[in-house]
Each structure stands twice: as C-alpha cells, then as structure tokens.
Design a protein around this motif. Structure first.
Motif, short mmCIF file in Angstrom:
data_model
loop_
_atom_site.label_atom_id
_atom_site.label_comp_id
_atom_site.label_asym_id
_atom_site.label_seq_id
_atom_site.Cartn_x
_atom_site.Cartn_y
_atom_site.Cartn_z
N SER A 27 0.83 -1.20 0.00
CA SER A 27 0.00 0.00 0.00
C SER A 27 0.87 1.26 0.00
CB SER A 27 -0.92 0.00 1.23
OG SER A 27 -1.60 1.23 1.35
N VAL A 28 0.39 2.30 -0.66
CA VAL A 28 1.10 3.59 -0.67
C VAL A 28 0.85 4.35 0.63
CG1 VAL A 28 1.05 3.80 -3.18
CG2 VAL A 28 -0.86 4.70 -1.83
N GLU A 29 -0.07 3.88 1.45
CA GLU A 29 -0.41 4.57 2.70
C GLU A 29 0.45 4.13 3.88
OE1 GLU A 29 -4.68 4.79 3.55
OE2 GLU A 29 -5.04 3.99 1.55
N ARG A 30 1.47 3.32 3.62
CA ARG A 30 2.29 2.84 4.74
C ARG A 30 3.41 3.80 5.11
NH1 ARG A 30 6.95 -0.16 2.90
NH2 ARG A 30 7.04 -0.20 0.63
N ALA A 31 3.58 4.89 4.35
CA ALA A 31 4.53 5.97 4.68
C ALA A 31 5.95 5.46 4.90
CB ALA A 31 4.05 6.73 5.91
N GLY A 32 6.37 4.50 4.09
CA GLY A 32 7.74 4.00 4.18
C GLY A 32 7.94 2.91 5.20
N GLU A 33 6.94 2.63 6.04
CA GLU A 33 7.08 1.56 7.02
C GLU A 33 6.82 0.21 6.36
OE1 GLU A 33 4.90 2.06 10.61
OE2 GLU A 33 6.13 3.74 11.29
N GLU A 34 7.46 -0.82 6.91
CA GLU A 34 7.29 -2.18 6.39
C GLU A 34 6.88 -3.10 7.53
OE1 GLU A 34 9.98 -5.83 4.48
OE2 GLU A 34 10.89 -3.89 4.96
N VAL A 35 5.77 -3.81 7.36
CA VAL A 35 5.31 -4.75 8.39
C VAL A 35 6.24 -5.95 8.41
CG1 VAL A 35 3.42 -6.18 9.22
CG2 VAL A 35 2.92 -3.99 8.13
N LEU A 36 6.91 -6.15 9.54
CA LEU A 36 7.83 -7.29 9.70
C LEU A 36 7.17 -8.46 10.40
CD1 LEU A 36 11.09 -5.44 10.83
CD2 LEU A 36 10.48 -6.20 8.53
N HIS A 37 6.36 -8.17 11.41
CA HIS A 37 5.71 -9.22 12.19
C HIS A 37 4.23 -8.87 12.37
CE1 HIS A 37 9.73 -10.61 13.39
NE2 HIS A 37 10.00 -9.34 13.69
N ALA A 38 3.40 -9.88 12.30
CA ALA A 38 1.98 -9.72 12.59
C ALA A 38 1.53 -10.93 13.41
CB ALA A 38 1.17 -9.63 11.30
N PHE A 39 0.83 -10.68 14.51
CA PHE A 39 0.35 -11.81 15.30
C PHE A 39 -0.97 -11.46 15.97
CE2 PHE A 39 3.51 -9.53 17.83
CZ PHE A 39 2.92 -9.36 19.06
#
Length: 680
Positions: free
Chosen positions: A193-205
């Motif tokens: 998504s372009v709405e993540r502002a440069g952040e990258e999801v590394l972990h999801a739980f």
C-alpha cells in the motif's frame, strides 16, 4: 505493602510505584513527625526523604549491600543499574527477595523496550524518566505503573508468565489458516500500500488474551526473541486489559457483549467537595428513593484543583498512534539490541488483539549508532587496561577505519540541528586529541572523550527515534485508514471463530486427554526453552467454571502448589541442580531440565553453573538465563543444534515413584511430537 523506586545518585526520584497500603503507612508515619498545622508534602518528596540515607550509602560504600530486612520484617532489595538505583520493598510477606529482584529486572526490561539505547546514557535516561513538564511526567509514570501492575497480575494468574514462556492456542487447523491469511493477504496488502509511509510490516500476530493464535514474520524480518515477545504481550494487555466478568461468561453471554464497534471509555465527573455538599453516592441513593437530589455549587478553587488533576490522567489509547518499541534484531553481521520498531495494537474484540510490528525508514541510523557505541566502549576498556590488556586481544580496533566511517556518518546527518552540531564538535575535539601530532594520542586522557562521544551518539538516537516520534514526524506511520482496513480484514476472517477462541483461551488444554495414559497425574508444565514456548493444562480457579480439578477452592489450592513448585525449582536450578523430586503432603512433585539435539536424542547432562544469590532472576523475560545456558552447553557440541527442555509434574502421592518417573519420560516424548502439535 509494596513499593518500587528508581532513584539517581543524588536521591532524586526518577520513578516510583506503590500500593495503597504502603502509601497510607508512609504518610501516617510522616504525618506524626510534622509540626501541627503543616500539611503533608508531595508523596514523591516523602519517598526522596525516606530513601535518601539508603541511596547515599549505596553510592558511597565500596562494598554495598543488595538486600536487608528491617525489624518490622520489611524486605528491601537494591540493585544498581549503571547510574540508576532500583529499590523494591515488601512489607506484607507476599513477596520474597527473588520476587522483588525479578520485578526490578522486569521494570528495567520494559524501560529498555520503551527507550532503547537512551538507557545506555544515565544523563539522558534521567531526562526521559523525569521530564520537566509535570503533566508529561505524570502520564509517563502512570503508564509505567500500569505496565508493572499488568505484569504482576499476569505473573500471579497466568502460567505462561509464571514460567516466562509463550503459550500458543492448540488448534492446528485454525492456526495454520490464520498464519496463511496473515502471510498471503494481510501483510502482503499492507506492504504494497502507498499509505504505509515508508514503514514495512515485519511481524503480525493475533493474541487471544495472552495466548498466541497465529504469528507471521516476513522474509526480511529477524526472529522475535521470546523476551521481546513477552514484553509486547504485557504492553498489549496493559492497553486492552482483560475484563474478568467477561472472561467468566458463557459463549452466549459473550456474543451479547462483544460487539465489533469501537470501544468507548468513560471518565466520571469529579466528585463534589465533602464540605457541605452531597457525595455522588448519596445523590444516587436519593434519586433511587425518589427524592430530588440537591446540587450545590463547589468552591471554585477546589473545582480548579480537581480540573487540574484531570489533566494528569492518561487518555484512552489511540489505536491509530503507534507506540515506539526497541527490540533485538539478528543481522548477518551480528546481533543488534534495541532497534526501533513501531507497534500497532488493534483490538478486534474484547480479549482478541491484532499486533503489527513495523520497520521504520530510518532504522539504519540506529544500527550505525550501535556499532559506534560498541567501538567506543571497546576503546574505553582498552584505554583503562592499557594496550597489553585482555580487551585489546579480544577486540582489536581499526581506529582509522572507525574515523573514516564516523566522518561519513556525521556528514550524512548534516549540521541542521543542535544535536548533530554537538556531535560534530565533540568528534572534532576527539580527533584532534587522538590523531593529531600535537594531540595526546591513545592514552587514559582520552577516556572522558570516549564517554562524551557515547553520550552524543545516544543523543542522536534519542532525537531520531524518541523526540521526533512524539512531535513533528506524525506522517511516518501506517495511515488510520490502512489500520482500519487491516482490522476489518482480520475481523471478517475470525468472526465465526470469535466465541470459540475466547472459550478456548480459558480451556486450551485439559487434563482429560492425559488421565487415561497417565493415571494419578494432576498437572504438568512443559517448556521448550529453545523457542520460548510452553504447554500446560488450563488452571481455572473461578467459582463460575468447573474443571477436572473441581471448582474455585480446590483448583486454587493446586494453583498455589504449582506456583510454589516453580519458585522452589528455580532456587535449586540457581544452585546447579537440574533434577528435583520432592513430596509435599498428598502430592509428589518432579522437575527436570535436559538437553537434546535436533533429532530428539537426549544429550549427556553436564554440571550447570552455580549462580550467586543476587544474580539476575532465572527466566526469559527480564534476563534470558536459558539462552546463556544453551551457549554454555553448546561449547562441547560445536556444529550441533542443541535444544533445552523443562518439565514440571504434579502427581498424587499414592502413585509409586517408579511409575511417576515412567510417566515423566513418556509425557516428555509425547508432548512435542510433530504430529501432535505441528505448529509449536
């Protein structure tokens, strides 16, 4: 009668927590010594005066004490972490020295997760723990107090926090379904998504209360350590605490109370003054009796004081605002502790939470800062010992290479702000002393400048990852709309399982499935210390729920025995014992710690190191004892993957000892069978 205090060497209170009984006791004693007509000072000032002799003696004595007991049986435990002195007190007999020491180490761990490498600089940490702004300080201390209370509650009631290991919900099909969903839909959509502002999801739980339903890490992510994961669970529980009444209801009751709408928070109005006005309880009683409640005006000064108190209250958590957390990262060139991440804690339903951990765009700066901190720390040790010391042999330094890299690092930062300019000035002075012909060179005169460089590097880290995250840089995060879509996606996936999960979290594993194979077995806890995961039957101690152990009192009795067994085995483990068997009334307790290779072959036992009484507590949350133990054991098994396991069992005392030991062997091999728990 409990208290925990952090103080500076000058007896300045940097943080305090105490229960109501302790506060009342201290204020009563202090009030007796006050002259008539004088009001009590602020509780923080009372603590500073009360503990000043202890703090000063600890900072002046060469061989200081670590604990003592007063005449009225109050236990004091002290520990100096760099420039901060931690003091824990218990006066009601509910906590022993080990418990108080563990609480101090857990608080230190939570502060490291909150402030990262700023904790390496005593001066900067004091500023963070005790902000100048009174309202900001009250909010911070309230949050830290909440974390401490949440941890204490979990440790008293949750087996996973008793043994400090993560418990997963045992439902292989659902777990696999959720992991696949997190990988192929949720994380993939968020990261594209372009709405993540440069952040990258590394972990999801996904958490169901404190139990892990599903955990997914992206390919670029480092392994999340059990210590960090347990700390994040405490933070998530503190943000969305369990509702005890809801926890004890049936699935039908849960359906009627757990809507999918946003949670609402209610703060009651300040109560009227007791002088000449009715209390809120009296007004409600009058209304209930059909009388007309009488409302009176409140003194404006009193009203103003109550309004000012409201400004010190913590607002409800804003899910759209992430919390900056600092976690350990494993990289190809080594371990990097306290690397910055953003933590998004999204409530799906009461008791069920989605947690996202993201990598922020400027995280490379933190890795550079850590490398330079490590280099200057090594240099400082070499200068203390001299060129021929052991530190020189262990960690040779190429100062010309460090000089070149530091020049590039400072140039990349730019002199646009005060902190960067200060670093540039200190570095210029360091170079003139170390490298210039007229300088003093690499001798002990350079030690203060090594310390100064470390402080300035921590200042850069603080500015990049703490100060900016709280002020101007609010756009560097997942947008609120993106978070809402993620929340909606997971809700849609789990909506049919919601009630089942809430019940399953309370009855994850039951003893019924084990009684046929192991008659006489009352309870067990098995922990894989290599992965930081545990398996144990549920212990339900409420009056409203019935288990194989019966209702409330019987189950509570067994629970107390289990908690006591864990404390006892830790004391023996501290003394170097890896096997403990003991009889206590009608029960027989066993504890085993052993090592296996990756094929499941049990390895030869070795002598476990004996620890001092004031050593860090045994566990995985505050200080990973088992990681150090694995490294110690692996020295003699190079090239082989070594795993560590623990098993605690409670049997009825009438069962013959040889049968109990046979049960323990069979149970240990059965619990971790791949076919039984494929996702553990």
């Amino acid at each position: 009668m409990k208290c925990l205090l952090i103080a500076s060497e000058s007896a300045e209170v940097l943080f305090h927590w105490s229960d109501l009984e302790y506060r009342q006791n201290v204020q009563e004693k202090y009030g007796v010594s006050q002259e008539e007509g004088e009001g009590l000072p602020a509780f923080e000032d009372i603590l500073s005066t009360l503990f000043a002799p202890i703090i000063i003696s600890c900072s002046t004595l060469e061989d200081s004490y670590t604990s003592f007991t007063t005449e009225n049986n109050h236990i004091y435990v002290l520990h100096q972490f760099d420039e901060c002195l931690y003091i824990a007190v218990n006066g009601d007999g509910e906590e022993k020295e080990d418990d108080l020491r563990r609480k101090m180490y857990v608080l230190k761990k939570m502060i490291e997760v909150m402030f990262g490498m700023v904790t390496l600089s005593g001066n900067l940490l004091r500023k963070e723990l005790r902000p100048q702004d009174t309202a900001q300080r009250a909010r911070l201390w309230k949050y830290l107090q909440g974390l401490l209370e949440t941890y204490s509650l979990l440790r008293e009631n949750d087996q996973s926090f008793l043994v400090e290991a993560v418990e997963r919900l045992i439902h292989p099909q659902l777990c696999e379904l959720c992991i696949e969903f997190l990988e192929r839909r949720l994380v993939q959509q968020l990261n594209s998504s372009v709405e993540r502002a440069g952040e990258e999801v590394l972990h999801a739980f996904v958490l169901v209360h404190t139990k892990l339903l599903a955990f997914y890490s992206s390919r670029n992510a480092s392994i999340l350590t059990p210590s960090d994961l347990l700390a994040l669970i405490v933070m998530a529980q503190n943000m969305y605490p369990n509702n005890i009444e809801l926890d004890d209801t049936s699935p039908e009751d849960v359906e009627s109370t757990s809507g999918s709408g946003p949670e609402s928070f209610y703060t009651p109005e300040p109560s009227p003054s007791s002088r000449g006005s009715s209390s809120s309880g009296e007004l409600l009683n009058k209304a209930g009796r059909g009388e007309t409640p009488v409302f009176e005006f409140v003194d404006p000064e009193i009203q103003m004081a109550e309004d000012s108190l409201h400004t010190l209250e913590i607002n409800p958590p804003d899910p759209a605002s992430p919390r900056r957390v600092f976690l350990e990262v494993s990289h190809k060139d080594g371990l990097y502790p306290m690397m910055p991440h953003s933590m998004y804690c999204l409530s799906l339903w009461p008791g069920i939470t989605l947690v996202l951990l993201t990598k922020i765009p400027t995280s490379a700066v933190a890795m550079s800062v850590y490398k330079y901190l490590e280099d200057f720390d090594k240099l400082e040790k070499r200068l203390h010992e001299g060129q021929g010391g052991p530190a020189s042999a262990r960690s040779p330094l190429n100062m010309q290479d460090i000089r070149s890299k530091m020049d590039k690092f400072i140039k990349a930062l730019g002199p646009s702000d005060l902190q960067s300019a200060q670093l540039q000035n200190v570095w210029a002075e360091f170079k003139s002393r170390a490298f210039a012909r007229a300088g003093s060179g690499f001798n002990k005169d350079l030690i203060p400048w090594c310390k100064n460089m470390k402080t300035q590097l921590c200042g850069i880290y603080r500015q990049c990852f703490l100060t900016d995250s709280l002020s101007a840089d609010v756009t560097q995060r997942l947008s609120a709309g993106l978070q809402e879509r993620a929340q909606a996606m997971v809700r849609e996936k789990l909506v049919d399982w919601k009630d089942f999960l809430l019940v399953k979290s309370k009855r994850n594993i039951t003893m019924v499935s084990y009684l046929e194979d192991f008659p006489g077995l009352v309870h067990f806890i098995c922990v894989d210390r290599s992965t930081g995961q545990m398996i144990a039957p549920s212990l339900s101690i409420t009056e409203r729920t019935t288990s194989e152990l019966g209702k409330g009192p019987v189950a509570n009795y067994i629970k107390n025995k289990v908690w006591a067994l864990v404390r006892t085995t830790r004391r023996y483990l501290q003394k170097g014992y890896s096997t403990v068997t003991l009889r206590d009334g009608d029960f027989y307790f066993c504890y085993f710690l052993w090592f296996e290779n990756e094929t499941g072959y049990k390895l030869q036992p070795v002598d476990i190191p004996v620890l001092a009484d004031d050593s860090p507590p045994i566990g995985m949350l505050a200080c990973d004892y088992y990681n150090r133990l694995l490294r110690y054991y692996s020295k003699n098994h190079k090239g082989e993957t070594v795993k560590c396991y623990e098993l605690l069992t409670v049997h009825l005392g009438v069962i013959p000892t040889e049968i109990i030991l046979q049960h323990c062997r069979q149970l240990a091999s059965k619990l971790w069978e791949p076919s039984r728990n494929p996702l553990l």
